[in-house]
Scaffold this motif. Structure first.
Motif, PDB file in Angstrom:
ATOM      1  N   UNK A 129       0.826  -1.208   0.000  1.00 52.43           N
ATOM      2  CA  UNK A 129       0.000   0.000   0.000  1.00 52.43           C
ATOM      3  C   UNK A 129       0.863   1.261   0.000  1.00 52.43           C
ATOM      4  N   UNK A 130       1.909   1.281   0.852  1.00 48.37           N
ATOM      5  CA  UNK A 130       2.788   2.447   0.902  1.00 48.37           C
ATOM      6  C   UNK A 130       3.448   2.685  -0.461  1.00 48.37           C
ATOM      7  N   UNK A 131       3.903   1.597  -1.109  1.00 50.64           N
ATOM      8  CA  UNK A 131       4.536   1.734  -2.420  1.00 50.64           C
ATOM      9  C   UNK A 131       3.563   2.344  -3.440  1.00 50.64           C
ATOM     10  N   UNK A 132       2.320   1.837  -3.454  1.00 50.77           N
ATOM     11  CA  UNK A 132       1.312   2.331  -4.385  1.00 50.77           C
ATOM     12  C   UNK A 132       0.974   3.789  -4.098  1.00 50.77           C
ATOM     13  N   UNK A 191       6.848  15.096   0.029  1.00 45.99           N
ATOM     14  CA  UNK A 191       7.061  14.957   1.479  1.00 45.99           C
ATOM     15  C   UNK A 191       6.093  15.824   2.263  1.00 45.99           C
ATOM     16  N   UNK A 192       5.870  17.058   1.783  1.00 49.93           N
ATOM     17  CA  UNK A 192       4.925  17.945   2.476  1.00 49.93           C
ATOM     18  C   UNK A 192       3.510  17.397   2.415  1.00 49.93           C
ATOM     19  N   UNK A 193       3.133  16.856   1.244  1.00 48.08           N
ATOM     20  CA  UNK A 193       1.785  16.316   1.103  1.00 48.08           C
ATOM     21  C   UNK A 193       1.583  15.098   1.993  1.00 48.08           C
ATOM     22  N   UNK A 194       2.646  14.304   2.201  1.00 52.97           N
ATOM     23  CA  UNK A 194       2.564  13.112   3.052  1.00 52.97           C
ATOM     24  C   UNK A 194       2.768  13.428   4.525  1.00 52.97           C
ATOM     25  N   UNK A 195       3.184  14.675   4.809  1.00 48.52           N
ATOM     26  CA  UNK A 195       3.442  15.129   6.185  1.00 48.52           C
ATOM     27  C   UNK A 195       4.570  14.321   6.833  1.00 48.52           C
ATOM     28  N   UNK A 196       5.628  14.092   6.021  1.00 46.46           N
ATOM     29  CA  UNK A 196       6.826  13.444   6.542  1.00 46.46           C
ATOM     30  C   UNK A 196       8.021  14.270   6.098  1.00 46.46           C
ATOM     31  N   UNK A 197       9.175  13.996   6.702  1.00 47.23           N
ATOM     32  CA  UNK A 197      10.373  14.737   6.329  1.00 47.23           C
ATOM     33  C   UNK A 197      10.901  14.247   4.988  1.00 47.23           C
ATOM     34  N   UNK A 198      11.718  15.069   4.334  1.00 43.64           N
ATOM     35  CA  UNK A 198      12.287  14.697   3.043  1.00 43.64           C
ATOM     36  C   UNK A 198      13.193  13.473   3.188  1.00 43.64           C
ATOM     37  N   UNK A 199      13.956  13.408   4.303  1.00 41.54           N
ATOM     38  CA  UNK A 199      14.828  12.247   4.506  1.00 41.54           C
ATOM     39  C   UNK A 199      14.012  10.975   4.697  1.00 41.54           C
ATOM     40  N   UNK A 200      12.851  11.083   5.376  1.00 38.40           N
ATOM     41  CA  UNK A 200      11.986   9.909   5.539  1.00 38.40           C
ATOM     42  C   UNK A 200      11.450   9.438   4.199  1.00 38.40           C
ATOM     43  N   UNK A 201      11.113  10.397   3.321  1.00 38.81           N
ATOM     44  CA  UNK A 201      10.622  10.043   1.988  1.00 38.81           C
ATOM     45  C   UNK A 201      11.694   9.290   1.205  1.00 38.81           C
ATOM     46  N   UNK A 202      12.942   9.808   1.230  1.00 38.63           N
ATOM     47  CA  UNK A 202      14.016   9.123   0.504  1.00 38.63           C
ATOM     48  C   UNK A 202      14.229   7.710   1.048  1.00 38.63           C
ATOM     49  N   UNK A 203      14.119   7.563   2.393  1.00 38.28           N
ATOM     50  CA  UNK A 203      14.308   6.239   2.982  1.00 38.28           C
ATOM     51  C   UNK A 203      13.198   5.277   2.531  1.00 38.28           C
ATOM     52  N   UNK A 204      11.964   5.778   2.493  1.00 37.69           N
ATOM     53  CA  UNK A 204      10.845   4.954   2.034  1.00 37.69           C
ATOM     54  C   UNK A 204      11.021   4.547   0.566  1.00 37.69           C
ATOM     55  N   UNK A 205      11.456   5.503  -0.267  1.00 37.17           N
ATOM     56  CA  UNK A 205      11.656   5.205  -1.694  1.00 37.17           C
ATOM     57  C   UNK A 205      12.659   4.085  -1.875  1.00 37.17           C
ATOM     58  N   UNK A 206      13.749   4.124  -1.065  1.00 38.54           N
ATOM     59  CA  UNK A 206      14.775   3.091  -1.177  1.00 38.54           C
ATOM     60  C   UNK A 206      14.280   1.762  -0.625  1.00 38.54           C
ATOM     61  N   UNK A 207      13.598   1.783   0.528  1.00 38.61           N
ATOM     62  CA  UNK A 207      13.120   0.547   1.143  1.00 38.61           C
ATOM     63  C   UNK A 207      12.079  -0.159   0.272  1.00 38.61           C
ATOM     64  N   UNK A 208      11.221   0.633  -0.355  1.00 44.96           N
ATOM     65  CA  UNK A 208      10.110   0.059  -1.120  1.00 44.96           C
ATOM     66  C   UNK A 208      10.456  -0.208  -2.578  1.00 44.96           C
ATOM     67  N   UNK A 209      11.665   0.204  -2.988  1.00 44.73           N
ATOM     68  CA  UNK A 209      12.089  -0.046  -4.365  1.00 44.73           C
ATOM     69  C   UNK A 209      11.292   0.756  -5.388  1.00 44.73           C
ATOM     70  N   UNK A 210      10.949   1.986  -5.038  1.00 43.70           N
ATOM     71  CA  UNK A 210      10.166   2.827  -5.950  1.00 43.70           C
ATOM     72  C   UNK A 210      11.096   3.436  -6.991  1.00 43.70           C
ATOM     73  N   UNK A 211      10.738   3.291  -8.262  1.00 41.17           N
ATOM     74  CA  UNK A 211      11.530   3.819  -9.370  1.00 41.17           C
ATOM     75  C   UNK A 211      10.746   4.922 -10.073  1.00 41.17           C
ATOM     76  N   UNK A 212      11.396   5.713 -10.937  1.00 44.71           N
ATOM     77  CA  UNK A 212      10.651   6.727 -11.704  1.00 44.71           C
ATOM     78  C   UNK A 212       9.508   6.132 -12.499  1.00 44.71           C
ATOM     79  N   UNK A 213       9.662   4.872 -12.974  1.00 48.70           N
ATOM     80  CA  UNK A 213       8.595   4.237 -13.739  1.00 48.70           C
ATOM     81  C   UNK A 213       7.409   3.857 -12.852  1.00 48.70           C
ATOM     82  N   UNK A 214       7.664   3.694 -11.534  1.00 44.76           N
ATOM     83  CA  UNK A 214       6.576   3.323 -10.628  1.00 44.76           C
ATOM     84  C   UNK A 214       5.585   4.462 -10.457  1.00 44.76           C
TER      85      UNK A 214
END
Length: 614
Positions: free
Chosen positions: A572-575, A591-614
């Motif tokens: 769900x988080x990835x989607x 990050x602002x729309x999700x109400x999280x920090x920019x560093x948290x967003x980058x960490x989520x992107x890496x953990x969830x394997x989100x790519x530009x195509x996603x």
């Protein structure tokens, strides 16, 4: 979709419709019900012809040509029907021109094939929508009403054979006389058999029946075509007068059915024999859906006035890339849209052999916008050796129909589907008879054929015949980087066509376009941009010009009940994060729309394997 009960007597040809000309011959000497020496015909059709005011059997296209305007001496016919309400509807306007017949439909919707017009009226196996499920009624009810209505009409009839040679099916066309232009198109595409040339015991198994006013009385104005596959009999009921869904696609459907039973392939393809400057001969076969470039393969490349070829134009700078080739290959067309690949053609040389399954080609000419674009095609259609049938070409009676004069759907907006039916016998260098294929490309589908084979819904032998080299093209929703380029291309295209100063889309509109799922792929995107250019008031398209629901659709997410909670949450988080990244132009905004920090967003992107195509 509403369904209006009707009595057939309520629907009539309008009184100003021309009476049938004294052409053809009475039907009765030629037909026999269930036996006899001549034509074997089902008893319900014999009864229909007995009831009709007249049933005229035609034997060549000249007779249909004469009837297309109601009378050989008439220049013009308005194809009109009176509905039960008393309203008269004009389906088409037919003009006799110097190079044939020109037909213009009064509704822009009728100037192209509706891709969702096909329904199955029987209970046999199919992957197409069933009439009973779509309309809540057994097709037998409407079939009976159709036959009753036809019994009130002056009818034109003719015999033909589907496909190549004697390998197709015997067929009979039944159309109201005031819709003879439709019969003309069908006879040009599939052929016509003079009654005197019918073999003894001729028994039609394919029947095309035309009932135009049912489009208004039963189907909310839609162009519906129903296939009713009965034992030993395949009926095609055309409830509209555009030839594409029935005279072409309908006949193609009968060939697919026959080929499936007899283990051969009816291919949706074009083919051309290419002769190089060094006299090498190679035959290309190109398979694909409508709009896939089949007809273009038969044409020489269009040259600029100085003889150079335009390879492409930079959408941003306008820079052109040009190519100089003094001499190209010679092209010998084989087929334009439909071919039969029959085992009897093969020569045991390991190659696929095919033959054209049509007598004429339904050529789209939307790319011919000015005189001189394609001199060979322009000359062939302007001064043909036999009359042609033009659709959606702006021509008046006794003028010359010119294929760059497209009918307008709206002021400044040309119809995107102008057509001309050209008999293959007048096409220069056309190849007759079966030919072997050297290079074959491309069978395309949006379905998983391997999975369908496993489920028993697709022929395994056909799958392995097609599946030589597979190329998977991801859907547009997975190619987000392509969307801005396609948007700019379509904006430039339609701004030029409509002579409007629209230069692009603003950031807000682009975010909406990037977030959309694009189930209709590139065609859906093109249609939306065309609409936006029409309604644009400034030089940039804004969200106001996009369809209202485009930016309001919620993100769809399907849950797998078998997954552990941790994996489901990650899915769900990835989607959700991918969706937000499509909506916003920067990660900071996300990050602002999700109400999280920019560093948290980058960490989520890496953990969830989100790519530009996603």
């Amino acid at each position: 979709m509403r369904h209006h009960p009707q009595t057939p007597d309520d629907i009539h040809a309008a009184p100003d419709t021309a009476a049938p000309a004294p052409l053809g011959q009475p039907w009765s000497p030629w037909f026999r019900s269930g036996g006899g020496d001549l034509v074997r015909l089902p008893s319900d059709l014999v009864e229909l012809f007995d009831k009709a005011p007249s049933a005229t059997l035609l034997g060549d296209t000249d007779e249909l040509l004469a009837l297309s305007t109601g009378d050989p001496d008439a220049d013009w016919l308005s194809v009109t029907y009176r509905l039960p309400s008393g309203e008269e509807v004009v389906e088409a306007e037919v003009a006799r021109v110097r190079n044939g017949i020109s037909v213009n439909y009064t509704e822009p919707y009728m100037r192209r094939r509706d891709p969702d017009c096909l329904y199955i009226g029987d209970d046999g196996p199919t992957d197409k929508p069933r009439y009973s499920e779509a309309f809540g009624q057994d097709f037998k009810v409407v079939r009976a009403a159709t036959m009753d209505w036809l019994a009130t009409q002056d009818l034109a009839l003719f015999f033909f054979k589907t496909g190549f040679g004697d390998l197709g099916a015997n067929a009979l066309a039944i159309t109201p006389v005031n819709a003879a232009f439709f019969g003309l198109g069908l006879a040009m595409l599939q052929g016509i058999i003079p009654p005197r040339e019918l073999p003894a015991g001729f028994k039609p198994t394919v029947f095309i029946l035309v009932a135009p006013p049912f489009r208004h009385t039963h189907f909310d104005g839609r162009q519906i075509v129903v296939h009713n596959r009965l034992p030993g009999r395949h009926e095609i009921f055309s409830y509209n007068l555009y030839p594409g869904p029935s005279a072409k696609k309908g006949v193609y459907g009968t060939l697919i059915r026959k080929g499936a039973k007899e283990r051969w392939v009816a291919a949706h393809c074009s083919a051309v024999r290419v002769i190089t400057p060094y006299d090498n001969v190679v035959t290309f076969m190109h398979e694909g859906a409508s709009g896939g470039g089949k007809s273009e393969m038969l044409e020489q490349p269009h040259r600029l006035p100085d003889g150079r070829l335009l390879l492409g134009r930079n959408l941003i700078t306008g820079e052109e890339r040009l190519l100089e080739i003094p001499r190209t290959c010679e092209l010998e067309p084989v087929c334009d849209d439909m071919a039969m690949c029959h085992p009897s053609f093969e020569k045991k040389d390991g190659r696929l052999w095919l033959a054209d399954a049509e007598e004429a080609w339904f050529v789209r000419v939307d790319h011919i916008r000015d005189y001189g674009t394609d001199p060979d095609l322009e000359k062939l259609t302007a001064n043909p050796s036999v009359p042609l049938l033009f659709l959606n070409i702006d021509a008046v009676p006794r003028s010359r129909a010119l294929i760059w004069e497209h009918t307008l759907d709206a002021p400044g907006r040309p119809c995107p589907n102008p057509r001309v039916i050209i008999p293959r016998r007048i096409i220069p260098r056309v190849v007759n008879g079966p030919v072997p294929v050297d290079i074959r490309s491309i069978a395309s589908t949006n379905r998983n054929l391997a999975q369908l084979v496993e489920e028993g819904k697709y022929r395994e032998d056909l799958f392995y015949r097609l599946n030589v080299v597979g190329i998977e093209l991801p859907p547009l929703s997975e190619r987000a980087d392509d969307i801005p380029l396609l948007v700019q291309h379509f904006v430039s295209k339609y701004a030029r066509e409509m002579n409007k100063d629209v230069r692009g889309v603003d950031h807000a509109a682009m975010r909406i376009l990037l977030a959309h799922t694009w189930k209709g792929e590139v065609r859906e995107l093109e249609n939306i941009i065309e609409r936006a250019v029409i309604f644009a008031e400034g030089n940039m398209i804004t969200p106001n010009e996009l369809p209202p629901l485009l930016g309001k659709r919620e993100t769809a997410f399907s849950f797998d009940a078998k997954k552990p909670l941790k994996e489901a949450v990650a899915d769900f988080e990835r989607e959700y994060i991918s969706h937000m990244m499509r909506l916003h132009s920067s990660k900071d905004e996300v990050a602002k729309a999700l109400n999280i920090s920019l560093s948290s967003l980058y960490r989520k992107i890496e953990e969830l394997g989100i790519t530009p195509q996603s």
